[in-house]
Enzyme design. Structure first.
Site, mmCIF file in Angstrom:
data_model
loop_
_atom_site.group_PDB
_atom_site.id
_atom_site.type_symbol
_atom_site.label_atom_id
_atom_site.label_comp_id
_atom_site.label_asym_id
_atom_site.label_seq_id
_atom_site.Cartn_x
_atom_site.Cartn_y
_atom_site.Cartn_z
ATOM 1 C CB SER A 31 -0.863 0.010 1.268
ATOM 2 O OG SER A 31 -1.427 1.293 1.469
ATOM 3 C CE1 TYR A 60 -4.430 -2.191 5.081
ATOM 4 C CE2 TYR A 60 -3.340 -0.087 4.698
ATOM 5 C CZ TYR A 60 -3.998 -1.201 4.210
ATOM 6 O OH TYR A 60 -4.223 -1.319 2.859
HETATM 7 P P1 NAD Z 1 -11.837 -5.498 -0.138
HETATM 8 O O1 NAD Z 1 -12.444 -5.407 1.199
HETATM 9 O O2 NAD Z 1 -12.726 -5.505 -1.307
HETATM 10 O O3 NAD Z 1 -10.915 -6.776 -0.250
HETATM 11 C C1 NAD Z 1 -10.236 -7.346 0.842
HETATM 12 C C2 NAD Z 1 -10.700 -8.769 0.946
HETATM 13 O O4 NAD Z 1 -9.875 -9.461 1.874
HETATM 14 C C3 NAD Z 1 -12.111 -8.913 1.470
HETATM 15 O O5 NAD Z 1 -13.011 -9.019 0.415
HETATM 16 C C4 NAD Z 1 -12.083 -10.171 2.323
HETATM 17 O O6 NAD Z 1 -12.840 -11.239 1.808
HETATM 18 C C5 NAD Z 1 -10.618 -10.540 2.348
HETATM 19 N N1 NAD Z 1 -10.201 -10.853 3.705
HETATM 20 C C6 NAD Z 1 -10.088 -10.013 4.751
HETATM 21 N N2 NAD Z 1 -9.686 -10.679 5.836
HETATM 22 C C7 NAD Z 1 -9.543 -11.975 5.468
HETATM 23 C C8 NAD Z 1 -9.169 -13.151 6.135
HETATM 24 N N3 NAD Z 1 -8.816 -13.154 7.417
HETATM 25 N N4 NAD Z 1 -9.180 -14.317 5.453
HETATM 26 C C9 NAD Z 1 -9.527 -14.346 4.152
HETATM 27 N N5 NAD Z 1 -9.861 -13.252 3.454
HETATM 28 C C10 NAD Z 1 -9.882 -12.090 4.113
HETATM 29 O O7 NAD Z 1 -10.811 -4.282 -0.243
HETATM 30 P P2 NAD Z 1 -9.637 -3.953 -1.281
HETATM 31 O O8 NAD Z 1 -9.399 -2.503 -1.144
HETATM 32 O O9 NAD Z 1 -9.890 -4.519 -2.610
HETATM 33 O O10 NAD Z 1 -8.393 -4.678 -0.607
HETATM 34 C C11 NAD Z 1 -7.527 -5.546 -1.304
HETATM 35 C C12 NAD Z 1 -6.105 -5.277 -0.874
HETATM 36 O O11 NAD Z 1 -5.737 -3.984 -1.305
HETATM 37 C C13 NAD Z 1 -5.872 -5.309 0.645
HETATM 38 O O12 NAD Z 1 -4.663 -5.978 0.915
HETATM 39 C C14 NAD Z 1 -5.743 -3.844 0.991
HETATM 40 O O13 NAD Z 1 -4.956 -3.645 2.134
HETATM 41 C C15 NAD Z 1 -5.062 -3.331 -0.247
HETATM 42 N N6 NAD Z 1 -5.139 -1.882 -0.458
HETATM 43 C C16 NAD Z 1 -6.338 -1.274 -0.619
HETATM 44 C C17 NAD Z 1 -6.364 0.089 -0.811
HETATM 45 C C18 NAD Z 1 -7.662 0.828 -0.991
HETATM 46 O O14 NAD Z 1 -7.668 2.049 -0.905
HETATM 47 N N7 NAD Z 1 -8.765 0.148 -1.221
HETATM 48 C C19 NAD Z 1 -5.175 0.830 -0.839
HETATM 49 C C20 NAD Z 1 -3.970 0.167 -0.694
HETATM 50 C C21 NAD Z 1 -3.957 -1.196 -0.493
#
Ligand code: NAD
Ligand code: MG
Length: 286
Positions: free
Chosen positions: A177, A190
């Site tokens: 991230s 985080y």
């Molecule tokens: P999202 O909530 O759509 O996806 C995250 C998914 O992780 C969830 O759908 C969930 O099913 C899964 N998850 C969470 N805890 C879990 C567990 N213990 N076991 C199995 N699955 C689990 O959100 P997203 O933004 O698409 O996130 C995807 C990745 O992107 C994450 O690693 C997040 O940290 C990273 N990220 C997101 C952003 C943002 O702004 N959305 C920015 C930087 C990084």
């Protein structure tokens, strides 16, 4: 679903994760261009593929010819939608629910994928959780453990279990991230997990280079997914989500997924240990 005992969410926040089907406006995860068989006959595991970035990656990979194992925590409705979209692209999908913070569960995911598809070519470690806390003191031990368990331990467990099945040409892609590069005052635990993920990516790339397995990462900026609006950020910050980037807006999942495709395919055959930055123009280190 395989439910593991785990610590409950802390504070007043809603039970995470949120459902993409309830997000308004809906994120844009649709691939923008026709496929070109970059992943023909390949098998990919994408964690967190029920929603957000993971869904966009799963559908794009399917458009490029891959079969996809969709791992997620408990959002069955979202996961079914991703499966349907993968199938619309002509791909085959497998659903796998449960807590990837458990080593045993990670091993089961790998075993099931092999049972179903016979091989693994791409492992996308993308599942993650995020809990905002203004004060360091508010981060409970339970939350700290839980966030590291989901965001970091799962990557170790899955990679350990997958390794015996990965051959030369395989690719591992981890989601880190922008918070790791810029720091984030309200996301101490985080952002620390994301620092660990970048370090793990670099070290693992060196560890596996002789085996012909490439390891890279993607460091998204603010992307419109369930993660932030459903508890990952204080509600009053959501209207301005992404406005502090040079582009002045949040990104959409389909503006991030192509980074994963590039790193999964032979287009990036001379890259390992690197991080791509789909973040709205924020300039960070490497
Ligand atoms: P999202 O909530 O759509 O996806 C995250 C998914 O992780 C969830 O759908 C969930 O099913 C899964 N998850 C969470 N805890 C879990 C567990 N213990 N076991 C199995 N699955 C689990 O959100 P997203 O933004 O698409 O996130 C995807 C990745 O992107 C994450 O690693 C997040 O940290 C990273 N990220 C997101 C952003 C943002 O702004 N959305 C920015 C930087 C990084
Ligand atoms: Mg989800």
């Amino acid at each position: 679903m395989t439910k593991q005992p785990r610590d409950p969410p802390t504070h007043e926040e809603p039970e995470l994760p949120g459902l993409e089907s309830e997000l308004d406006p809906q994120p844009d995860w649709k691939p923008l261009f026709p496929g070109s068989e970059r992943l023909r006959d390949k098998v990919a595991i994408v964690t967190g593929a029920d929603s957000g970035i993971g869904r966009a990656v799963a559908v794009l990979f399917a458009r490029e010819g891959a079969c996809v194992a969709i791992a997620y925590l408990n959002e069955g409705q979202d996961a079914e939608r991703t499966k349907t979209e993968v199938e619309k692209e002509g791909g085959t999908a497998m659903l796998f629910a449960g807590d990837l913070g458990s080593a045993e569960h990670c091993k089961r995911l790998i075993d099931k994928t092999i049972e179903r598809f016979g091989r693994i070519d791409v492992l996308v470690n993308n599942a993650g959780e995020q809990h905002p806390d203004e004060e360091l003191d508010n981060i409970t031990e339970a939350q700290l453990r839980r966030t590291f368990q989901t965001n970091v331990f799962s990557m170790f467990f899955l990679t350990q279990a997958a390794l015996a099945h990965l051959s030369r040409g395989a690719a591992i892609i981890n989601t880190t991230s922008v918070t790791m590069y810029e720091g984030s005052a309200g996301l101490l635990d985080y952002s620390a997990t994301k620092g660990a993920i970048t370090a793990f990516t670099r070290s693992l790339s060196q560890n596996l280079v002789d085996r012909g397995i490439r390891v890279n990462a993607v460091a998204p900026g603010p992307i419109w997914t369930p993660l932030n609006p459903f508890g990952g950020k204080p509600a009053d910050e959501i209207p301005d989500f992404g406005k502090n980037t040079p582009m002045g807006r949040p990104g959409q999942p389909n503006e991030v997924a192509p980074c994963f495709l590039f790193l999964a395919s032979d287009d990036s055959s001379y890259m390992s240990g690197q991080v791509l930055h789909p973040n709205g123009g924020v300039i960070v280190g490497s």
